[in-house]
Structure formats: C-alpha cells, structure tokens
Design a protein around this motif. Structure first.
Motif, mmCIF file in Angstrom:
data_model
loop_
_atom_site.group_PDB
_atom_site.id
_atom_site.type_symbol
_atom_site.label_atom_id
_atom_site.label_comp_id
_atom_site.label_asym_id
_atom_site.label_seq_id
_atom_site.Cartn_x
_atom_site.Cartn_y
_atom_site.Cartn_z
ATOM 1 N N ILE B 14 0.822 -1.208 0.000
ATOM 2 C CA ILE B 14 0.000 0.000 0.000
ATOM 3 C C ILE B 14 0.863 1.267 0.000
ATOM 4 O O ILE B 14 0.509 2.272 -0.619
ATOM 5 N N THR B 15 2.024 1.206 0.647
ATOM 6 C CA THR B 15 2.876 2.395 0.699
ATOM 7 C C THR B 15 3.425 2.734 -0.684
ATOM 8 O O THR B 15 3.343 3.885 -1.132
ATOM 9 N N GLU B 35 7.802 -4.729 -7.987
ATOM 10 C CA GLU B 35 7.335 -5.632 -6.934
ATOM 11 C C GLU B 35 7.849 -7.032 -7.242
ATOM 12 O O GLU B 35 7.582 -7.581 -8.298
ATOM 13 N N ARG B 36 8.569 -7.563 -6.284
ATOM 14 C CA ARG B 36 9.189 -8.885 -6.388
ATOM 15 C C ARG B 36 8.178 -9.994 -6.681
ATOM 16 O O ARG B 36 8.444 -10.901 -7.463
ATOM 17 N N ALA B 43 3.143 -7.248 3.963
ATOM 18 C CA ALA B 43 2.292 -6.970 5.123
ATOM 19 C C ALA B 43 0.908 -6.491 4.694
ATOM 20 O O ALA B 43 -0.103 -6.828 5.312
ATOM 21 N N THR B 44 0.859 -5.738 3.607
ATOM 22 C CA THR B 44 -0.427 -5.171 3.197
ATOM 23 C C THR B 44 -1.479 -6.258 2.972
ATOM 24 O O THR B 44 -2.622 -6.118 3.392
ATOM 25 N N CYS B 47 -2.572 -7.931 6.562
ATOM 26 C CA CYS B 47 -2.835 -7.110 7.743
ATOM 27 C C CYS B 47 -4.298 -7.130 8.164
ATOM 28 O O CYS B 47 -5.157 -7.633 7.456
ATOM 29 N N GLY B 48 -4.542 -6.571 9.353
ATOM 30 C CA GLY B 48 -5.906 -6.472 9.862
ATOM 31 C C GLY B 48 -6.678 -5.360 9.170
ATOM 32 O O GLY B 48 -7.904 -5.339 9.196
ATOM 33 N N GLY B 50 -7.229 -2.418 9.877
ATOM 34 C CA GLY B 50 -7.980 -1.506 10.722
ATOM 35 C C GLY B 50 -7.495 -0.080 10.494
ATOM 36 O O GLY B 50 -6.337 0.147 10.142
ATOM 37 N N VAL B 176 14.366 -6.258 -7.049
ATOM 38 C CA VAL B 176 15.573 -5.429 -7.040
ATOM 39 C C VAL B 176 16.676 -6.235 -6.358
ATOM 40 O O VAL B 176 16.514 -6.706 -5.238
ATOM 41 N N GLY B 334 3.330 -1.614 12.385
ATOM 42 C CA GLY B 334 2.007 -2.225 12.559
ATOM 43 C C GLY B 334 0.835 -1.327 12.251
ATOM 44 O O GLY B 334 -0.309 -1.697 12.473
ATOM 45 N N GLY B 336 0.820 0.779 9.100
ATOM 46 C CA GLY B 336 1.114 1.439 7.838
ATOM 47 C C GLY B 336 -0.021 1.417 6.833
ATOM 48 O O GLY B 336 -0.040 2.237 5.907
ATOM 49 N N PHE B 337 -0.961 0.500 7.009
ATOM 50 C CA PHE B 337 -2.070 0.493 6.057
ATOM 51 C C PHE B 337 -2.881 1.772 6.199
ATOM 52 O O PHE B 337 -3.121 2.489 5.228
ATOM 53 N N MET B 338 -3.259 2.065 7.436
ATOM 54 C CA MET B 338 -4.153 3.202 7.669
ATOM 55 C C MET B 338 -3.490 4.555 7.406
ATOM 56 O O MET B 338 -4.168 5.547 7.244
HETATM 57 C C1 LIG Z 1 -0.708 -9.323 11.196
HETATM 58 C C2 LIG Z 1 -0.648 -7.865 10.823
HETATM 59 C C3 LIG Z 1 -1.725 -7.022 11.164
HETATM 60 C C4 LIG Z 1 -1.694 -5.680 10.827
HETATM 61 N N1 LIG Z 1 -2.791 -4.904 11.111
HETATM 62 C C5 LIG Z 1 -2.813 -3.616 10.692
HETATM 63 C C6 LIG Z 1 -3.974 -2.816 10.881
HETATM 64 O O1 LIG Z 1 -4.984 -3.263 11.435
HETATM 65 N N2 LIG Z 1 -3.951 -1.536 10.422
HETATM 66 C C7 LIG Z 1 -2.847 -1.001 9.805
HETATM 67 O O2 LIG Z 1 -2.885 0.163 9.429
HETATM 68 N N3 LIG Z 1 -1.745 -1.742 9.609
HETATM 69 C C8 LIG Z 1 -1.694 -3.025 10.038
HETATM 70 N N4 LIG Z 1 -0.573 -3.774 9.843
HETATM 71 C C9 LIG Z 1 0.629 -3.126 9.284
HETATM 72 C C10 LIG Z 1 0.513 -2.953 7.804
HETATM 73 O O3 LIG Z 1 0.206 -4.184 7.209
HETATM 74 C C11 LIG Z 1 1.850 -2.443 7.239
HETATM 75 O O4 LIG Z 1 2.326 -1.358 7.980
HETATM 76 C C12 LIG Z 1 1.675 -1.987 5.788
HETATM 77 O O5 LIG Z 1 0.976 -2.947 5.046
HETATM 78 C C13 LIG Z 1 3.031 -1.731 5.187
HETATM 79 O O6 LIG Z 1 2.878 -1.570 3.790
HETATM 80 P P1 LIG Z 1 4.129 -1.432 2.882
HETATM 81 O O7 LIG Z 1 3.621 -1.182 1.517
HETATM 82 O O8 LIG Z 1 5.044 -0.444 3.487
HETATM 83 O O9 LIG Z 1 4.866 -2.844 3.000
HETATM 84 P P2 LIG Z 1 4.446 -4.255 2.377
HETATM 85 O O10 LIG Z 1 3.001 -4.403 2.223
HETATM 86 O O11 LIG Z 1 5.170 -5.302 3.166
HETATM 87 O O12 LIG Z 1 5.038 -4.189 0.926
HETATM 88 C C14 LIG Z 1 6.418 -4.283 0.659
HETATM 89 C C15 LIG Z 1 6.573 -4.985 -0.674
HETATM 90 O O13 LIG Z 1 7.915 -4.874 -1.092
HETATM 91 C C16 LIG Z 1 8.219 -6.011 -1.843
HETATM 92 N N5 LIG Z 1 9.668 -6.160 -1.901
HETATM 93 C C17 LIG Z 1 10.497 -6.442 -0.867
HETATM 94 N N6 LIG Z 1 11.766 -6.524 -1.302
HETATM 95 C C18 LIG Z 1 11.754 -6.296 -2.639
HETATM 96 C C19 LIG Z 1 12.758 -6.246 -3.653
HETATM 97 N N7 LIG Z 1 14.046 -6.463 -3.368
HETATM 98 N N8 LIG Z 1 12.375 -5.979 -4.922
HETATM 99 C C20 LIG Z 1 11.067 -5.761 -5.222
HETATM 100 N N9 LIG Z 1 10.083 -5.799 -4.301
HETATM 101 C C21 LIG Z 1 10.418 -6.051 -3.024
HETATM 102 C C22 LIG Z 1 7.535 -7.132 -1.083
HETATM 103 O O14 LIG Z 1 7.307 -8.260 -1.908
HETATM 104 C C23 LIG Z 1 6.252 -6.466 -0.617
HETATM 105 O O15 LIG Z 1 5.147 -6.739 -1.444
HETATM 106 C C24 LIG Z 1 -0.568 -5.133 10.166
HETATM 107 C C25 LIG Z 1 0.495 -5.961 9.825
HETATM 108 C C26 LIG Z 1 0.470 -7.317 10.128
HETATM 109 C C27 LIG Z 1 1.605 -8.189 9.730
#
Ligand SMILES: Cc1cc2nc3c(=O)[nH]c(=O)nc-3n(C[C@H](O)[C@H](O)[C@H](O)COP(=O)(O)OP(=O)(O)OC[C@H]3O[C@@H](n4cnc5c(N)ncnc54)[C@H](O)[C@@H]3O)c2cc1C
Lengths: 92, 379
Positions: B14-15, B35-36, B43-44, B47-48, B50, B176, B334, B336-338
């Motif tokens: 999501i980020t 995206e790998r 995590a996205t 995740c929950g 919320g 990457v 924990g 980052g979605f919201m």
């Molecule tokens: C069990 C659980 C419950 C949660 N509940 C909540 C909640 O209720 N509300 C909330 O706001 N947040 C919640 N979170 C946190 C939230 O999921 C994360 O903070 C958020 O999804 C982070 O998003 P992101 O895009 O930064 O990372 P990610 O979603 O982890 O995305 C990172 C991406 O980078 C890719 N990547 C990694 N390395 C490479 C590379 N070398 N080359 C290319 N791609 C690569 C990965 O494949 C991955 O898809 C929860 C997390 C967990 C685990």
C-alpha cells in the motif's frame, strides 16, 4: 455450459467467468486471484477451487501448471471452533 | 519494462502504490514501481486493515486523520470505480489498568485538540456499543465512531490502477537485486529483469526494507517482527467496532464480509512467515474471555506477516541524508495500512522539495537529534 453459472469456489460463491475475467485483467497467480476475489479464502482453503483456478491460468497464459499451482496450506485444516480449543470451561 | 526512469519505487504494498500515485498526480513522468511478487504480497495483504485515529502522538493522529478523509472519498480521489469496503463503525479501546486509563485520558485530550472527536466511556457505555463485551475488571474505554476498516487488497489495487492511469509502469515479479551508487548518488537499480537507470529510488519494501538499505550501504534503524492473525467463517453482523485492548494484547473485528479477523503481537524477531498453533490457542483463550459469543465461531485460516518496527513506533518518511536520491517510507510499526494515503502525499512533498502538507516530523534525523516521542498505544 454457461460459465456464468459454473461455480468454481463454493465457499465464496465465485464463478468461472469471474475467474477468467481476472486472469484476462492480469491476475495470473492463484494467490493474486485469492486476494482480489476471496476465492480460496473459505473453510475449504482452496482445496477445491485452487487446482481449477490454476488450470485456467495455465490454459490462458500458457504457463506450465507446476509453475502456477504451489498451494500454501495454512492451519487449521478444515476449520476449528474456538470452543473446541478452549473447552466449555471458559464459558461465562 | 523501461530501462530508464525518473523515480523507481521499490515495493508493491500500500505504501509503494500510494507514493507512486501521488507522484504521478503531481505530474512526475516515467515512474516505475517494482514488486518482487505481486501487489499486496507483503504486510499489506496480511494485515488487519484496521483504520484508527485514536493515537497517542500528534503525528500519528494527523496522518491517520488525513488518511481517513481520503478513504472516505477514495473513488473521487482516485477516479476509479473500486469499492474498497471502507466501513466506519468505530474502534473501542479497552482500559484494564490505571496506567492505561490515564493514558487514554491524555490521548483523548490530544485527539480532541486535533479534531478527532473520540470520547471516554464507562464500562456500561462500552457495553451499549458491544452488548456481549465481558466488562469484568474494565475501568473504562475510549471510542471514536469514525474509525474503521477497509479491504487491503482492493485498496492497493485501486491505488495501483489509478497510478497506472496516470502513466506509472507497475512491474510484478521484478526483484531489485542491487542498487548502483556513485559518489554518494543513486545511479540505477539492478533487477532480475535487467538494469534501470534512475537518479531516485524510494524504499517502500516494508519488512524487507533493511535489505534495500544494505544495497546502498546503510544500516536502517528498523527491524521486522512476525505477527500472527486469523480469520473465521463469516456470520451475520454482531460486532460493529474494532475491539482492542493493549493489556490483553488483542484486536478483533468483524469485516463487512462477515468474517472475524483478530490478532496480537507476540513480538518475535523471527524471519519465519508461518503461523503457529501457540498463536491459535492463546488467541482462542483471549477472545472467548473478552467476547464470549466468539466461542461459536469457526476459525478457517491463520497466517503471519511482518511488522517493520521503528525505534519510536512511528513511520520514517524521509530522504536519506547519506545517499542523494534515496528515499525511505519504512518502519510503519504495525499501522502502515491506515497511514498510507497521507504517507504518499508526504513522500511526494519530500521528493519534489515542497513544504510538507502537515506539521509532522518523520525524517530519519529525529533519532540522532533525540527528538523522539514514542507512540504509547500500539498492539
Ligand atoms: C498481522 C498484521 C496485522 C496488521 N494490522 C494492521 C492494521 O490493522 N492496520 C494497519 O494500518 N496496519 C496493520 N498492519 C501493518 C501494515 O500491514 C503495514 O504497515 C503496511 O501494510 C506496510 O505496507 P508497505 O507497503 O510499506 O509494506 P508491504 O506491504 O510489506 O510491501 C512491501 C513490498 O515490497 C516487496 N519487496 C520487498 N523486497 C523487494 C525487492 N528487493 N524488490 C522488489 N520488491 C520487493 C515485497 O514483496 C512487498 O510486497 C498489520 C500488519 C500485520 C503483519
């Protein structure tokens, strides 16, 4: 047969047409289709629909089936009631 | 795949998609997102999902509040006809200790001063909102009806499609492998599908962001924890808000689909992404004590994902001082979605060297300057 009427995922009520449309939209792995459509998220955990969806992906994209279907089974298999875990002792 | 880009965003969670979208919306051309695996693999997609505005620090409150404004109007914002299933039925936070109760009083005051109209409730008032709540030993609760939940997969896809409509190239299955740095400046990224020349790289790799840091020779101050979560079979709606307790260490909610989703933070630094029976057992104990009717729910799935933790439990949205052209959107601890809708806007401000849209300090320099205020309200 009408692909709009063929149910592929019985748990979540998803038709063959919906699956084919998603593949054509570019969702070409079982995991992605699960995330966008919920197919495979129900109680059977994709045991029924997983192989069917994989076959469709393979047919449409030409990727070999072994590349498409690598199921990751997650516990608990078959579904479990919380009360089966905590027992009745925890009852209010 | 393009072999030259103005900006490469690493990570299709999501980020990453929010950042790519906001940069494209601001007029940046030739953005490439890598995206790998597939979108929402990290995590996205685990995740929950919320969405709460009841935070204990000003910055988390502001980011969450601004993100909710966007979630509420997502179709207009993105110009995309995808229903992200945004449900606003509140968050009910429970206080079982004096310490928690005192913290809630401070938090609510802070939130109210920032336009988040949360309030404190007596145990009886909490029971009016969730009639089957076990209020034994409950001192009180905090509640805000505009908190809620959205579907994380559909939200990611909505942002990704909107970004593509504005010209962003999104490549799935592209990993990457290394980053080329010359004289302290980014020059390009090596992938399993070839080299992309670029002067700007955004690290939005979530639980893997430390690895990306190593590629430019930097030890990022974040680490990943495994957190587990489960889902039940769908049932008719019985629970409106997210119910959350820090001392029980639990969050539990019913999604619009009808299934319950619940988890807690075992705080493990394992690299495993498998789920465990210990989690299922302890979750069953917690949830059936707090919300007794849940004992009749059937668990159908459990899984795990990474929390990428920062030292103060607040995100790092920053340029990297040491390497020119390297940007960080990591350490969401924990939540980052919201926060992602607002984080996308902030990263756009930083890259385009504009004044930040909100008065928040999320740069990585805050740790060195000792300016950190730790977020007290995390599970
Ligand atoms: C069990 C659980 C419950 C949660 N509940 C909540 C909640 O209720 N509300 C909330 O706001 N947040 C919640 N979170 C946190 C939230 O999921 C994360 O903070 C958020 O999804 C982070 O998003 P992101 O895009 O930064 O990372 P990610 O979603 O982890 O995305 C990172 C991406 O980078 C890719 N990547 C990694 N390395 C490479 C590379 N070398 N080359 C290319 N791609 C690569 C990965 O494949 C991955 O898809 C929860 C997390 C967990 C685990």
């Amino acid at each position: 047969m009408d692909e709009e009427k063929i149910i592929v995922c019985r748990c979540e009520d998803i038709t063959l047409k919906e699956i084919r449309d998603l593949i054509h939209e570019g969702y070409t792995t079982v995991e992605e289709i699960k995330r966008v459509s919920r197919a495979g998220m129900g109680p059977c955990q994709g045991k029924t629909c997983g192989p069917i969806i994989a076959r469709e992906i393979s047919k449409i994209t030409g990727k070999p089936i072994e590349e498409v279907y690598k199921p990751s089974n997650r516990p608990p298999f078959g579904g479990l009631f919380f009360k089966e875990i905590v027992g009745e002792s925890n009852e209010e | 795949m393009k072999n030259k880009a103005s900006i490469v965003v690493i990570g299709g969670g999501i980020t990453g998609v929010s950042i790519a979208y906001n940069l494209a919306k601001a007029g940046v051309k030739d953005i490439v997102l890598l995206e790998r695996k597939y979108l929402a693999y990290g995590a996205t997609g685990r995740c929950g999902a919320g969405v709460r505005q009841q935070w204990g620090t000003k910055q988390n409150c502001i980011l969450a509040r601004e993100s909710v404004k966007i979630f509420e109007n997502i179709k207009d914002e993105l110009n995309i006809d995808i229903d992200i299933e945004f449900k606003q039925k509140g968050y009910l936070l429970l206080a079982f200790t004096e310490k928690e109760w005192n913290q809630f009083q401070k938090n609510v005051q802070l939130q109210n001063s920032l336009g988040i109209n949360s309030k404190l409730l007596t145990p009886d008032e909490a029971k009016n909102i969730v009639p089957f709540l076990n209020t034994d030993n409950l001192l009180g609760a905090a509640y805000y009806e505009k908190d809620g939940h959205a579907n994380p997969f559909l939200t990611t896809i909505a942002y990704a499609k909107a970004a593509e409509n504005l010209g962003v190239e999104i490549n799935k299955g592209v990993e990457v492998l290394d980053i080329l740095v010359k004289n302290g400046r980014i020059k390009g990224v090596y992938t399993n599908h070839g080299f992309i020349e670029t002067e700007k790289v955004v690290n939005a790799a979530g639980g893997w962001s430390q690895n990306i840091g190593k590629m430019v020779g930097i030890d990022l101050p974040v680490y990943s924890e495994r957190h587990e979560i489960l889902a039940t079979e769908p049932v008719n709606e019985i629970l409106g808000p997210m119910v959350m307790s820090f001392s029980y260490n639990i969050y539990c909610q019913q999604t619009p689909h009808g299934s319950f989703i619940m988890g807690y933070g075992p705080k493990e630094r394992t690299t495993s992404l498998r789920s465990s029976w210990q989690f299922l057992e302890s979750m069953a104990q917690k949830v059936t004590r707090l919300l007794p009717p849940t004992k009749n729910l059937r668990v159908v799935r459990q899984w795990a994902g990474y929390y990428n933790m920062s030292p103060d439990h607040q995100p790092i949205v920053s340029k990297c001082e040491e390497i020119e052209g390297f940007y960080l959107a990591i350490g969401f601890s924990g939540h980052g979605f919201m926060l992602a809708p607002a984080v996308g806007i902030l990263m756009k401000d930083i890259i385009l060297e504009k004044k930040l849209s909100w008065d928040v300090v999320l740069d990585i320099g805050r740790f060195k300057r000792n300016e950190i205020i730790k977020e007290p309200s995390v599970v």
